[in-house]
Design a protein around this motif. Sequence first.
Motif, short mmCIF file in Angstrom:
data_model
loop_
_atom_site.label_atom_id
_atom_site.label_comp_id
_atom_site.label_asym_id
_atom_site.label_seq_id
_atom_site.Cartn_x
_atom_site.Cartn_y
_atom_site.Cartn_z
N LYS A 12 -31.19 -4.13 -4.73
CA LYS A 12 -31.39 -2.97 -3.87
C LYS A 12 -31.26 -3.34 -2.40
O LYS A 12 -30.62 -2.65 -1.61
N HIS A 16 -28.44 -1.82 0.13
CA HIS A 16 -28.76 -1.15 1.38
C HIS A 16 -28.05 -1.82 2.55
O HIS A 16 -27.58 -1.16 3.47
N GLU A 156 -22.78 6.19 -1.64
CA GLU A 156 -24.20 6.55 -1.66
C GLU A 156 -24.57 7.21 -2.98
O GLU A 156 -25.64 6.94 -3.55
N ALA A 157 -23.69 8.11 -3.47
CA ALA A 157 -23.96 8.77 -4.75
C ALA A 157 -24.00 7.75 -5.88
O ALA A 157 -24.88 7.79 -6.75
N THR A 158 -23.05 6.81 -5.85
CA THR A 158 -23.01 5.76 -6.88
C THR A 158 -24.26 4.90 -6.81
O THR A 158 -24.85 4.53 -7.83
N ARG A 159 -24.68 4.59 -5.59
CA ARG A 159 -25.88 3.79 -5.41
C ARG A 159 -27.10 4.50 -5.99
O ARG A 159 -27.91 3.91 -6.71
N ASP A 160 -27.22 5.81 -5.68
CA ASP A 160 -28.39 6.57 -6.17
C ASP A 160 -28.40 6.62 -7.69
O ASP A 160 -29.45 6.47 -8.33
N ILE A 161 -27.21 6.86 -8.28
CA ILE A 161 -27.13 6.92 -9.75
C ILE A 161 -27.52 5.59 -10.36
O ILE A 161 -28.31 5.51 -11.31
N GLN A 163 -29.26 3.28 -9.03
CA GLN A 163 -30.67 3.01 -8.77
C GLN A 163 -31.55 3.72 -9.79
O GLN A 163 -32.51 3.14 -10.32
N LYS A 164 -31.21 4.98 -10.07
CA LYS A 164 -31.98 5.73 -11.07
C LYS A 164 -31.85 5.11 -12.46
O LYS A 164 -32.80 5.09 -13.24
#
Length: 233
Positions: A12, A16, A156-161, A163-164
């Motif tokens: 993570k 970032h 960012e979308a890929t990172r959020d997915i 991460q989830k």
Amino acid sequence: MNIFKRLVNIGKAELHSVIDDFEDPIKLTEQGIREMKEQLAEKVEALAQLKALSIRKKNEAEAEELSAKEYYKKAVLLVQKAEKGEVDGAEADRLAKEALKKQAAAQEKVASLKEESEKLHGDCDKMQGNIDYLKASISKWETELKTLNARVQVSEATRDINQKMTQIDTGGTVSMLEKLKERVIQQEAEAEAYLEISKAGKSVDEEIDALVKNEDTEAGDALQKLKESLKKG
């Protein structure tokens, strides 16, 4: 903290950092575009002033050229009047010389003004080239900025997915589903057991009445059918 959680946290932090570093080019590009637009506005203003000066010099040259022609005409007219005896010859010669001097000075000024105007015109062409280059560069970088913004949004979308996905407790979910399945099976078994108990709880008289009632109904149906067949016969 176990090794898996440590790896996730490290991942993570690195992600970032990558995103932060990736946003820097966007800020730099936006700043660069703003600066180029400021330069463009300044150059357009300077070009307008330069063209105005070039036009002014050209107009002055044309005016001096007309003045030179007028002085020459006046010198010719003075000579002609002297030949006709309309004016004193010596005075006519003096004035004609002065007119010719002014004509020569005007012609020199015309040459100088034309030279200045041509130089200014050349400077205008160079500045116009710089303006065209700036316009093309701004258009190019604005397109690049749109692409860069799109890439940031995707990352960012890929990172959020992702991460989830790392936060999903797969084992816990499977365990919860197994418990739910076991509960449904238990409830179904209990429902069947209660049905059997309800059947077993009937008295002997209730069972007899149920059978007799069933037989009476069947006999009644048979009698009705018999009567209908006799009527038809």
